[in-house]
Design an enzyme around this catalytic site. Sequence first.
Site, mmCIF file in Angstrom:
data_model
loop_
_atom_site.group_PDB
_atom_site.id
_atom_site.type_symbol
_atom_site.label_atom_id
_atom_site.label_comp_id
_atom_site.label_asym_id
_atom_site.label_seq_id
_atom_site.Cartn_x
_atom_site.Cartn_y
_atom_site.Cartn_z
ATOM 1 N N HIS A 1 0.843 -1.198 0.000
ATOM 2 C CA HIS A 1 0.000 0.000 0.000
ATOM 3 C C HIS A 1 0.872 1.239 0.000
ATOM 4 O O HIS A 1 1.868 1.304 0.711
ATOM 5 C CB HIS A 1 -0.915 0.003 1.230
ATOM 6 C CG HIS A 1 -2.133 0.845 1.033
ATOM 7 N ND1 HIS A 1 -3.311 0.332 0.555
ATOM 8 C CD2 HIS A 1 -2.349 2.167 1.223
ATOM 9 C CE1 HIS A 1 -4.205 1.305 0.466
ATOM 10 N NE2 HIS A 1 -3.649 2.439 0.870
ATOM 11 N N ASP B 1 -13.974 3.322 6.630
ATOM 12 C CA ASP B 1 -12.902 3.985 5.870
ATOM 13 C C ASP B 1 -13.435 4.509 4.549
ATOM 14 O O ASP B 1 -13.064 5.588 4.102
ATOM 15 C CB ASP B 1 -11.720 3.043 5.622
ATOM 16 C CG ASP B 1 -10.682 3.724 4.729
ATOM 17 O OD1 ASP B 1 -10.123 4.746 5.165
ATOM 18 O OD2 ASP B 1 -10.474 3.280 3.594
ATOM 19 N N ARG C 1 -12.656 12.926 3.504
ATOM 20 C CA ARG C 1 -11.342 13.572 3.700
ATOM 21 C C ARG C 1 -10.846 14.173 2.391
ATOM 22 O O ARG C 1 -10.254 15.250 2.367
ATOM 23 C CB ARG C 1 -10.313 12.539 4.215
ATOM 24 C CG ARG C 1 -10.480 12.215 5.686
ATOM 25 C CD ARG C 1 -9.656 11.004 6.057
ATOM 26 N NE ARG C 1 -8.256 11.167 5.767
ATOM 27 C CZ ARG C 1 -7.460 10.204 5.301
ATOM 28 N NH1 ARG C 1 -7.937 8.980 5.097
ATOM 29 N NH2 ARG C 1 -6.196 10.435 5.070
ATOM 30 N N SER D 1 -6.664 4.753 8.164
ATOM 31 C CA SER D 1 -7.256 4.389 6.878
ATOM 32 C C SER D 1 -6.504 3.199 6.263
ATOM 33 O O SER D 1 -7.108 2.194 5.862
ATOM 34 C CB SER D 1 -7.191 5.614 5.950
ATOM 35 O OG SER D 1 -7.418 5.259 4.621
ATOM 36 N N LYS E 1 -7.677 -1.139 6.585
ATOM 37 C CA LYS E 1 -7.954 -1.920 5.359
ATOM 38 C C LYS E 1 -7.016 -3.107 5.252
ATOM 39 O O LYS E 1 -7.413 -4.205 4.889
ATOM 40 C CB LYS E 1 -7.755 -1.039 4.117
ATOM 41 C CG LYS E 1 -8.877 -0.073 3.873
ATOM 42 C CD LYS E 1 -8.694 0.637 2.548
ATOM 43 C CE LYS E 1 -7.536 1.590 2.565
ATOM 44 N NZ LYS E 1 -7.840 2.999 2.398
HETATM 45 N N1 URA Z 1 -4.113 5.659 1.203
HETATM 46 C C1 URA Z 1 -5.176 5.304 1.972
HETATM 47 O O1 URA Z 1 -5.728 4.232 1.797
HETATM 48 N N2 URA Z 1 -5.595 6.138 2.905
HETATM 49 C C2 URA Z 1 -5.015 7.333 3.143
HETATM 50 O O2 URA Z 1 -5.444 8.025 4.016
HETATM 51 C C3 URA Z 1 -3.907 7.701 2.336
HETATM 52 C C4 URA Z 1 -3.476 6.851 1.357
#
Ligand code: URA
Length: 433
Positions: free
Chosen positions: A82, A161, A168, A183, A187
């Site tokens: 990620h 989220d 956001r 966030s 996930k």
């Molecule tokens: N990627 C995400 O999934 N969440 C964030 O807040 C920033 C980048």
Amino acid sequence: MNIIDIILKKRDGNKLSNQEIAFFVKGVTDGSLPDYQISAFLMAAFLKDMDTEETACLTMEMARSGCMFDFSEIKGFKADKHSTGGVADTTTLVLAPLVASTGVPVIKMSGRGLGFSGGTIDKLESIPGFNVNVTEEEAIAFAKQSNIVLMSQTDNLTPADKKLYALRDVTGTVDSIPLIAGSIMSKKIAAGADGIVLDVKCGSGAFMQTLDSAKTLATIMVDMGRHVGRKVTAVISGMDQPLGMNIGNSLEVIEAIEVLKGNVSGDLLDVSLTLGAHMLLLAERVNTVSEGKDLLQSHIKNGMGLAKFHELLVQQGGNPEIINNYSLLPLAKCKELVCCQKDGYLNHMDTALIGRASLETGAGRAFKEQPLDFGAGIIMKKRLGDFIKKGEPLAEIYASTDVQCASAADYLQQAITIGEDKQPLPPLILEII
Ligand code: URA
């Protein structure tokens, strides 16, 4: 408990209890809180921060806001990755097929664009026919067959989220350490991977602009992942210029394919190989990072990475012909060339502003429901350290209207600093945690 009291408490800089955070996340998830109160909470958290305990509680409440995926029936170590978000950050499209082609399953849930940063799901949706809405059962079946799934967050995975991310994006509350950590890690924890490589971007085109803040974010996320039994590595990588040369959804798909074909080297390839090699290391597929990079490079040379990308397209309904015919991908009809206004070295790029320029083209969103122009974006022609002559092209802009092109061109000119003396280049990989 009352949401107004919780907002006031955070607005005044006080620490929230676990019960208060749980109340907030529950209200986000079940829809009982209106967007304006959620947004007020987010702004209070953004301005007054949350400590490690509050962040851990927020993360776990968000992770539990939906169902936790169970991919245990897929054999092997499942590796995930990620990014905290950057500009022309197309690494997933490069490394996921490469890693999967070495035999390590990659089941990756990706997001949409956030602020000035692009999102893998938007990029994939620019491919005609590509279906990102994959159920848990389909993901398992795909992964068993091909080792690779690139999918959108399902409705039942971290719904809190999903809601917070979209709000956001349009309320100026993206670049907050607790909100980003919550966030991402909610996930990743809910998505069930055994190992996670986090690409924490640092620089003018990242939510973390300093190495210190990037390290803080990386450390919090690594600690949280390890605490719940996952193997986690964070790579802090530079984002002082767009990572690749193409910014925008279909344009980034094209660049990723070019990398997989072995036609493009440079920062996008280097970061993709580093992240991919760390995924292979976590999976114990290789013993060192350099062995991992060599293996991935060899899968570019022998075409196995590209073949895996082809397999992914076929599996998820995307037109595989795009690999050899880029005209099947959307491309916006208006084009403007941005040229350099004086001779000199390209010494600085305000990369967030370049990301902002790409939003002006229609490649990103200014409000939650805004449809994207998949064929819009920017092709950069120069990199930091290049000597450029007055009148030489800096970038090509693609948009649906000349007005959008002109507006993006203004942002781009503002984003570039040309100097007489060449400045040292910023590092690409800053730290591994
Ligand atoms: N990627 C995400 O999934 N969440 C964030 O807040 C920033 C980048």
